[in-house]
Motif scaffolding. Structure first.
Motif, short mmCIF file in Angstrom:
data_model
loop_
_atom_site.label_atom_id
_atom_site.label_comp_id
_atom_site.label_asym_id
_atom_site.label_seq_id
_atom_site.Cartn_x
_atom_site.Cartn_y
_atom_site.Cartn_z
N ARG A 87 40.67 -19.94 -74.40
CA ARG A 87 40.34 -19.32 -75.69
C ARG A 87 38.95 -18.67 -75.66
O ARG A 87 38.76 -17.57 -76.17
N ALA A 88 38.00 -19.33 -75.03
CA ALA A 88 36.65 -18.78 -74.95
C ALA A 88 36.65 -17.49 -74.12
O ALA A 88 35.97 -16.51 -74.46
N PHE A 89 37.41 -17.50 -73.04
CA PHE A 89 37.51 -16.32 -72.19
C PHE A 89 38.10 -15.13 -72.96
O PHE A 89 37.56 -14.02 -72.93
N THR A 90 39.21 -15.38 -73.65
CA THR A 90 39.88 -14.29 -74.36
C THR A 90 39.04 -13.79 -75.53
O THR A 90 39.06 -12.60 -75.85
N GLU A 91 38.31 -14.67 -76.17
CA GLU A 91 37.42 -14.24 -77.25
C GLU A 91 36.39 -13.24 -76.73
O GLU A 91 36.09 -12.24 -77.39
N GLY A 92 35.87 -13.52 -75.53
CA GLY A 92 34.92 -12.59 -74.93
C GLY A 92 35.55 -11.26 -74.59
O GLY A 92 34.96 -10.20 -74.81
N VAL A 93 36.75 -11.30 -74.05
CA VAL A 93 37.46 -10.07 -73.70
C VAL A 93 37.72 -9.23 -74.95
O VAL A 93 37.46 -8.02 -74.98
N LEU A 94 38.24 -9.86 -75.98
CA LEU A 94 38.58 -9.14 -77.21
C LEU A 94 37.34 -8.59 -77.91
O LEU A 94 37.40 -7.56 -78.59
N ARG A 95 36.23 -9.25 -77.73
CA ARG A 95 34.99 -8.79 -78.33
C ARG A 95 34.39 -7.61 -77.58
O ARG A 95 33.79 -6.71 -78.18
N ASP A 141 48.27 -8.42 -78.11
CA ASP A 141 48.00 -7.32 -79.03
C ASP A 141 47.15 -6.24 -78.37
O ASP A 141 47.39 -5.04 -78.56
N LEU A 142 46.17 -6.65 -77.58
CA LEU A 142 45.34 -5.69 -76.87
C LEU A 142 46.15 -4.91 -75.85
O LEU A 142 45.99 -3.69 -75.69
N LEU A 143 47.04 -5.60 -75.15
CA LEU A 143 47.91 -4.93 -74.19
C LEU A 143 48.83 -3.92 -74.88
O LEU A 143 49.02 -2.80 -74.39
N LYS A 144 49.36 -4.29 -76.02
CA LYS A 144 50.24 -3.38 -76.76
C LYS A 144 49.49 -2.14 -77.22
O LYS A 144 50.03 -1.02 -77.16
N ARG A 145 48.27 -2.32 -77.69
CA ARG A 145 47.48 -1.17 -78.14
C ARG A 145 47.10 -0.25 -76.98
O ARG A 145 46.78 0.92 -77.20
N SER A 146 47.12 -0.80 -75.77
CA SER A 146 46.72 -0.04 -74.58
C SER A 146 47.92 0.52 -73.82
O SER A 146 47.73 1.13 -72.76
#
Length: 299
Positions: A87-95, A141-146
């Motif tokens: 979760r910490a890793f993905t929070e950084g990626v999404l940010r 969601d990020l993958l879908k937007r990309s």
């Protein structure tokens, strides 16, 4: 033609037979797809490769960097056995990232001693399956937007030796030898990849799994000295190098031949093959996927 070396390595007296078998199978192996001949341009693309500090993941990441001419490379800590770390890793990626085109779930381990993580999960299942499952879910969601985007899950031919028992996720009813736990987790990888692909139809995001081959990596570091010695002895002559083992992963991630292909399983020579029968059961896939959703959502 693939083989399950783990069965033989647990019986040291079979070492000579292993050498002969490895020689025969290697002589029959056809040349795989060559990533150096791939015209795909990755400039401007964003990719995540887990387990990129060593082995297959390292060479996948190096290939992506070379293909994109990209010096903007980030190394971020990620422990897939810990859902908090995921979760910490993905929070950084999404940010920090606005797009994501390739997600390679490569990190994994074999031979881990049986233990329960702070999340209440058996450590092999957390490391090899539930951690990557959560990582993928949080980045969907990020993958879908990309889109178009690809999800590539590194499984193993060992999934043919796996069984499905949902109590395994909590460390219950694990009566098999330690290496069999790896087989079970790899079976779940393939099953859930197929169900994910079904759910992603029409989004522009594909999901496939693969067997990288029998590769000289650090995958055996958790085994005893004798097993590691036999693996090394045979491997230096007959197994793929980590660079060679990265080829099927790179193929699924970037090749034009796989554009739009989803819910499939590839062998170590980049050929499309059928996975084990359990991995082709759509009802089982739905049940497994939904359970993984519940397990990771609560933690």
């Amino acid at each position: 033609m693939e083989w399950l070396w783990t069965d033989i390595f647990w019986h040291p007296l079979w070492a000579f037979s292993t050498l002969i078998l490895a020689f025969v199978l290697r002589s029959q192996r056809r040349g795989p797809w060559d990533p150096r001949a791939c015209p795909v341009e990755l400039k401007g693309k964003t990719a995540i490769v887990t387990g990129a500090n060593t082995g297959i993941g390292k060479f996948v990441a190096l290939d992506f960097r070379a293909a994109g001419g990209n010096q903007d490379v980030h190394l971020r800590p990620l422990d897939t056995s810990s859902l908090a770390s995921v979760r910490a890793f993905t929070e950084g990626v999404l940010r920090e990232e606005e797009q994501l085109h390739i997600l390679v779930n490569n990190a994994g381990a074999s031979g881990l001693s049986r233990q329960i993580t702070p999340d209440g999960l058996e450590v092999s299942f957390a490391t090899n399956h539930l951690g990557p499952f959560l990582l993928t879910s949080l980045l969907l969601d990020l993958l879908k937007r990309s889109a178009p985007a690809r999800i590539v899950n590194v499984a193993s031919v060992s999934h043919w030796k796996g069984v499905v028992d949902f109590s395994h996720y909590r460390g219950e009813n694990l009566t098999d030898k330690i290496y069999k736990m790896y087989c079970h987790t790899k079976l779940h990888n393939v099953i859930c990849t197929n169900e994910l692909a079904r759910r992603l139809q029409g989004t522009g995001v594909t999901a496939n799994s693969l067997h990288p081959g029998v590769v000289m990596t650090e995958v055996m570091r958790h085994y005893g000295r004798l097993v590691r010695f036999l693996f090394f002895l045979v491997g230096i002559f007959f197994f793929k190098s980590a660079e060679e083992g990265a080829v099927s992963t790179i193929y699924c991630a970037v090749s034009e031949e796989v554009e739009g292909v989803t819910g499939k399983y590839f062998d170590s020579d980049c050929a499309l093959v059928l996975p084990a029968p359990l991995a082709r059961d759509p009802a089982l896939a739905v049940k497994d996927f939904e359970l993984c959703e519940r397990l990771t959502a609560k933690l």
